[in-house]
Design a protein around this motif. Sequence first.
Motif, PDB file in Angstrom:
ATOM      1  N   GLY A   1      -2.203  -2.707   1.501  1.00 31.65           N
ATOM      2  CA  GLY A   1      -0.829  -2.693   1.012  1.00 31.65           C
ATOM      3  C   GLY A   1      -0.070  -1.578   1.695  1.00 31.65           C
ATOM      4  O   GLY A   1      -0.614  -0.492   1.904  1.00 31.65           O
ATOM      5  N   THR A   2       1.154  -1.861   2.061  1.00 27.55           N
ATOM      6  CA  THR A   2       2.002  -0.864   2.711  1.00 27.55           C
ATOM      7  C   THR A   2       3.310  -0.765   1.956  1.00 27.55           C
ATOM      8  O   THR A   2       3.862  -1.777   1.531  1.00 27.55           O
ATOM      9  CB  THR A   2       2.268  -1.248   4.184  1.00 27.55           C
ATOM     10  N   ALA A   3       3.777   0.462   1.774  1.00 28.06           N
ATOM     11  CA  ALA A   3       5.064   0.691   1.113  1.00 28.06           C
ATOM     12  C   ALA A   3       5.783   1.811   1.852  1.00 28.06           C
ATOM     13  O   ALA A   3       5.156   2.656   2.496  1.00 28.06           O
ATOM     14  CB  ALA A   3       4.863   1.055  -0.351  1.00 28.06           C
ATOM     15  N   ARG A   4       7.100   1.778   1.700  1.00 28.62           N
ATOM     16  CA  ARG A   4       7.948   2.781   2.346  1.00 28.62           C
ATOM     17  C   ARG A   4       8.853   3.387   1.282  1.00 28.62           C
ATOM     18  O   ARG A   4       9.370   2.672   0.421  1.00 28.62           O
ATOM     19  CB  ARG A   4       8.774   2.082   3.414  1.00 28.62           C
ATOM     20  N   SER A   5       9.028   4.696   1.330  1.00 26.92           N
ATOM     21  CA  SER A   5       9.922   5.352   0.370  1.00 26.92           C
ATOM     22  C   SER A   5      11.362   4.866   0.598  1.00 26.92           C
ATOM     23  O   SER A   5      11.701   4.376   1.675  1.00 26.92           O
ATOM     24  CB  SER A   5       9.835   6.873   0.504  1.00 26.92           C
ATOM     25  N   ARG A   6      12.176   4.995  -0.430  1.00 20.26           N
ATOM     26  CA  ARG A   6      13.560   4.493  -0.348  1.00 20.26           C
ATOM     27  C   ARG A   6      14.335   5.077   0.822  1.00 20.26           C
ATOM     28  O   ARG A   6      15.105   4.383   1.471  1.00 20.26           O
ATOM     29  CB  ARG A   6      14.300   4.780  -1.643  1.00 20.26           C
TER      30      ARG A   6
ATOM     31  N   GLY B   1       4.304   8.591  -4.963  1.00 17.59           N
ATOM     32  CA  GLY B   1       4.964   7.392  -5.469  1.00 17.59           C
ATOM     33  C   GLY B   1       4.828   6.212  -4.519  1.00 17.59           C
ATOM     34  O   GLY B   1       4.587   5.075  -4.946  1.00 17.59           O
ATOM     35  N   THR B   2       4.963   6.485  -3.239  1.00 22.32           N
ATOM     36  CA  THR B   2       4.852   5.427  -2.239  1.00 22.32           C
ATOM     37  C   THR B   2       3.414   4.927  -2.152  1.00 22.32           C
ATOM     38  O   THR B   2       3.172   3.721  -2.012  1.00 22.32           O
ATOM     39  CB  THR B   2       5.361   5.930  -0.872  1.00 22.32           C
ATOM     40  N   ALA B   3       2.454   5.833  -2.266  1.00 19.14           N
ATOM     41  CA  ALA B   3       1.043   5.422  -2.262  1.00 19.14           C
ATOM     42  C   ALA B   3       0.733   4.537  -3.466  1.00 19.14           C
ATOM     43  O   ALA B   3       0.007   3.540  -3.360  1.00 19.14           O
ATOM     44  CB  ALA B   3       0.130   6.645  -2.237  1.00 19.14           C
ATOM     45  N   ALA B   4       1.298   4.878  -4.632  1.00 20.45           N
ATOM     46  CA  ALA B   4       1.082   4.058  -5.836  1.00 20.45           C
ATOM     47  C   ALA B   4       1.696   2.673  -5.657  1.00 20.45           C
ATOM     48  O   ALA B   4       1.100   1.652  -6.033  1.00 20.45           O
ATOM     49  CB  ALA B   4       1.671   4.756  -7.065  1.00 20.45           C
ATOM     50  N   GLU B   5       2.867   2.607  -5.067  1.00 20.27           N
ATOM     51  CA  GLU B   5       3.515   1.312  -4.812  1.00 20.27           C
ATOM     52  C   GLU B   5       2.683   0.484  -3.824  1.00 20.27           C
ATOM     53  O   GLU B   5       2.499  -0.720  -4.016  1.00 20.27           O
ATOM     54  CB  GLU B   5       4.920   1.553  -4.255  1.00 20.27           C
ATOM     55  N   ALA B   6       2.165   1.130  -2.798  1.00 19.27           N
ATOM     56  CA  ALA B   6       1.331   0.428  -1.819  1.00 19.27           C
ATOM     57  C   ALA B   6       0.041  -0.071  -2.469  1.00 19.27           C
ATOM     58  O   ALA B   6      -0.431  -1.177  -2.182  1.00 19.27           O
ATOM     59  CB  ALA B   6       1.017   1.353  -0.641  1.00 19.27           C
TER      60      ALA B   6
ATOM     61  N   THR C   1       5.881   6.347   4.868  1.00 22.49           N
ATOM     62  CA  THR C   1       5.301   5.002   4.840  1.00 22.49           C
ATOM     63  C   THR C   1       3.804   5.174   4.647  1.00 22.49           C
ATOM     64  O   THR C   1       3.170   5.966   5.349  1.00 22.49           O
ATOM     65  CB  THR C   1       5.580   4.225   6.146  1.00 22.49           C
ATOM     66  N   VAL C   2       3.247   4.452   3.669  1.00 24.04           N
ATOM     67  CA  VAL C   2       1.839   4.607   3.315  1.00 24.04           C
ATOM     68  C   VAL C   2       1.154   3.239   3.333  1.00 24.04           C
ATOM     69  O   VAL C   2       1.708   2.256   2.851  1.00 24.04           O
ATOM     70  CB  VAL C   2       1.698   5.227   1.906  1.00 24.04           C
ATOM     71  N   THR C   3      -0.052   3.200   3.885  1.00 22.74           N
ATOM     72  CA  THR C   3      -0.892   2.007   3.842  1.00 22.74           C
ATOM     73  C   THR C   3      -2.188   2.382   3.145  1.00 22.74           C
ATOM     74  O   THR C   3      -2.787   3.417   3.457  1.00 22.74           O
ATOM     75  CB  THR C   3      -1.190   1.469   5.259  1.00 22.74           C
TER      76      THR C   3
ATOM     77  N   ASP D   1      -3.355   5.046   6.061  1.00 27.25           N
ATOM     78  CA  ASP D   1      -2.393   5.582   7.020  1.00 27.25           C
ATOM     79  C   ASP D   1      -1.209   6.185   6.263  1.00 27.25           C
ATOM     80  O   ASP D   1      -0.789   5.645   5.235  1.00 27.25           O
ATOM     81  CB  ASP D   1      -1.894   4.476   7.951  1.00 27.25           C
ATOM     82  N   VAL D   2      -0.711   7.283   6.763  1.00 28.05           N
ATOM     83  CA  VAL D   2       0.506   7.910   6.244  1.00 28.05           C
ATOM     84  C   VAL D   2       1.359   8.260   7.445  1.00 28.05           C
ATOM     85  O   VAL D   2       0.876   8.890   8.394  1.00 28.05           O
ATOM     86  CB  VAL D   2       0.199   9.197   5.430  1.00 28.05           C
ATOM     87  N   VAL D   3       2.617   7.834   7.400  1.00 24.59           N
ATOM     88  CA  VAL D   3       3.546   8.125   8.486  1.00 24.59           C
ATOM     89  C   VAL D   3       4.773   8.795   7.892  1.00 24.59           C
ATOM     90  O   VAL D   3       5.356   8.298   6.930  1.00 24.59           O
ATOM     91  CB  VAL D   3       3.962   6.823   9.232  1.00 24.59           C
ATOM     92  N   PHE D   4       5.145   9.930   8.476  1.00 27.75           N
ATOM     93  CA  PHE D   4       6.358  10.642   8.078  1.00 27.75           C
ATOM     94  C   PHE D   4       7.413  10.416   9.153  1.00 27.75           C
ATOM     95  O   PHE D   4       7.154  10.661  10.329  1.00 27.75           O
ATOM     96  CB  PHE D   4       6.092  12.145   7.932  1.00 27.75           C
ATOM     97  N   SER D   5       8.572   9.961   8.756  1.00 27.48           N
ATOM     98  CA  SER D   5       9.667   9.770   9.703  1.00 27.48           C
ATOM     99  C   SER D   5      10.387  11.100   9.895  1.00 27.48           C
ATOM    100  O   SER D   5      10.140  12.063   9.147  1.00 27.48           O
ATOM    101  CB  SER D   5      10.636   8.711   9.182  1.00 27.48           C
ATOM    102  N   PRO D   6      11.315  11.181  10.830  1.00 31.86           N
ATOM    103  CA  PRO D   6      12.090  12.415  10.995  1.00 31.86           C
ATOM    104  C   PRO D   6      12.840  12.824   9.726  1.00 31.86           C
ATOM    105  O   PRO D   6      13.102  14.007   9.511  1.00 31.86           O
ATOM    106  CB  PRO D   6      13.064  12.067  12.126  1.00 31.86           C
TER     107      PRO D   6
END
Length: 120
Positions: free
Chosen positions: A38-43, A80-85, A48-50, A59-64
């Motif tokens: 499962g992958t989710a992205r914060s608002r 929160g994003t990890a829980a959604e994923a 972005t977390v998988t 996987d965890v990706v931090f954008s600029p």
Amino acid sequence: MTTDASTPRDWLDGYLARLDDTAVRAQQASTEMAAVTGTARSRDGAVTVTVEPSGALLDVVFSPVAASITRERLAEQLLGTAAEARRAAAAKAVDAAERLWGADSATMTLLRASLTGPAQ
């Protein structure tokens, strides 16, 4: 001579066929579950977390955008994003398993409880 169409050999053949079917379905379930993520992205797009259905991070990706928010807020977003994923991965796992085991099976009751919590 028996009048019953079912002989001990017929019973054994049927039993072995059911065992073979169970083994094939177990292998299918294992293969499908191993592929579920499962992958989710914060608002705001900062995180972005998988994850796996269990919630293990893959996987965890931090954008600029992540550089412009506080560490505390970033940590909140990560959790929160990890829980959604995880919820998304759990739903995919349940869907995959239902196709193999049937929605109303005892196997699905246990799987649903372990992935999504007890039925409400």
